[in-house]
Design an enzyme around this catalytic site. Structure first.
Site, PDB file in Angstrom:
ATOM      1  N   GLU A 194      -6.677  -7.249  -0.892  1.00  0.00           N
ATOM      2  CA  GLU A 194      -6.955  -7.003   0.525  1.00  0.00           C
ATOM      3  C   GLU A 194      -8.304  -6.319   0.655  1.00  0.00           C
ATOM      4  O   GLU A 194      -8.544  -5.291   0.016  1.00  0.00           O
ATOM      5  CB  GLU A 194      -5.861  -6.151   1.170  1.00  0.00           C
ATOM      6  CG  GLU A 194      -6.040  -6.005   2.680  1.00  0.00           C
ATOM      7  CD  GLU A 194      -4.920  -5.203   3.338  1.00  0.00           C
ATOM      8  OE1 GLU A 194      -3.731  -5.517   3.071  1.00  0.00           O
ATOM      9  OE2 GLU A 194      -5.220  -4.271   4.094  1.00  0.00           O
ATOM     10  N   GLU A 196       0.822  -1.212   0.000  1.00  0.00           N
ATOM     11  CA  GLU A 196       0.000   0.000   0.000  1.00  0.00           C
ATOM     12  C   GLU A 196       0.854   1.259   0.000  1.00  0.00           C
ATOM     13  O   GLU A 196       1.035   1.910   1.040  1.00  0.00           O
ATOM     14  CB  GLU A 196      -0.936   0.021   1.225  1.00  0.00           C
ATOM     15  CG  GLU A 196      -2.123  -0.900   1.120  1.00  0.00           C
ATOM     16  CD  GLU A 196      -3.077  -0.770   2.304  1.00  0.00           C
ATOM     17  OE1 GLU A 196      -4.177  -1.347   2.222  1.00  0.00           O
ATOM     18  OE2 GLU A 196      -2.731  -0.095   3.299  1.00  0.00           O
TER      19      GLU A 196
END
Length: 304
Positions: free
Chosen positions: A222, A135
């Site tokens: 995710e 991320e």
């Protein structure tokens, strides 16, 4: 034996026909190493009917690989997880979990060492997917992610030319339109979108639809049904809206996370220490819903 995965015309395939992966992500393996075991993976395959597991290696956090973690032990855990998944005929994502480091270039030397080693170890394995950057955020712009990828992907390709590679996108893997505008020059790459249903709603779903319809290969590696913090209540209405889009577009998805953490996103109750044989009483509400999703997805795949 599993086939090697290949992106064809923006879709994930097993080299011959479309394939959809779904499963759970571990929490940080430095904190929850016990779930990296055959007992847990086998239960996920049999009872949750999953075909993939994501092994999460935090980089910049406490006990992270680039901070104060035991590098050798962490590598051994990754290798253990990959071998177990291979034995069970499951795909496995090796996740370099960039988060608080923001910019993946912060630890480029360590990343090169890690992926160089891992891709040598797993060169002959068809089940391994490399997630090179989880991320990126704030200073982790698309330009920096691209610069990073241009150094990491060639290392992996030297040892495993056909391996599937996933990369995160800016703004905690929400700005997938950056990849649509300027995709990597490398083939067999997919781009991450992450969502937490109580926080990320219609705007992000519309972006996902636009990018997928334009041919961008997207992997939701995710997600959970709570807030982006991993806490708070589950948003049932938004969760169902996300499920509809995932189903309609046939997107692979991995839920966060395989743990008994006190947060909403940990699928097991805090007092559950089992590594398999989980009953509904052992699961949080998020765990029950996600297990139901995966069983439905498996049934759909079997009926194709």
């Amino acid at each position: 034996m599993l086939n090697k995965l290949k992106v064809i015309n923006g879709k994930l395939t097993d080299g011959e026909k479309p394939i959809r992966l779904f499963g759970l992500s571990t929490h940080g393996i430095a904190w929850y190493p016990e779930y990296v075991c055959e007992e847990s993976f086998a239960a996920l395959k049999k009872e949750w009917r999953t075909n993939c597991v994501r092994i999460t290696m935090y980089t910049d956090e406490f006990r992270g690989y680039c901070k104060d973690g035991n590098k050798q032990h962490l590598k051994e855990l990754v290798e253990k997880g990959v071998n177990i998944a291979e034995k069970l005929d499951m795909y496995v994502i090796v996740d370099w979990h960039v988060l608080s480091d923001q910019d993946p270039m912060k630890y480029i030397d360590q990343a090169e060492e890690f992926f160089g080693d891992m891709s040598k170890r797993f060169a002959d394995k068809n089940n391994v997917i490399y997630e090179i950057c989880n991320e990126p955020n704030n200073s982790g712009t698309w330009e920096r992610v691209t610069e990073y990828a241009d150094r990491i992907i060639p290392l992996i390709r030297q040892n495993s030319p056909d391996a599937l590679i996933i990369t995160g996108t800016p703004n905690w893997s929400q700005d997938i339109h950056c990849a649509l505008d300027k995709p990597f020059k490398w083939d067999n790459v997919m781009y991450s979108l992450h969502f937490y249903a109580a926080t990320h709603k219609g705007t992000l779903r519309s972006r996902l639809e636009r990018c997928v319809e334009a041919g961008l290969p997207v992997f939701i590696n995710e997600f959970n049904l709570c807030e982006a913090s991993g806490k708070g209540d589950i948003d049932i209405e938004e969760s169902e809206a996300w499920r509809e889009v995932i189903d309609r577009l046939g997107i692979s998805c991995i839920s966060w996370c395989l743990s008994n953490s006190g947060d909403t996103c940990g699928v097991f109750a805090k007092d559950c220490t089992k590594l398999s044989g989980w009953t509904d009483e052992d699961l949080k509400k998020s765990g029950k819903m996600i297990k139901s999703w995966f069983n439905t997805f498996a049934e759909e795949e079997n009926n194709k």
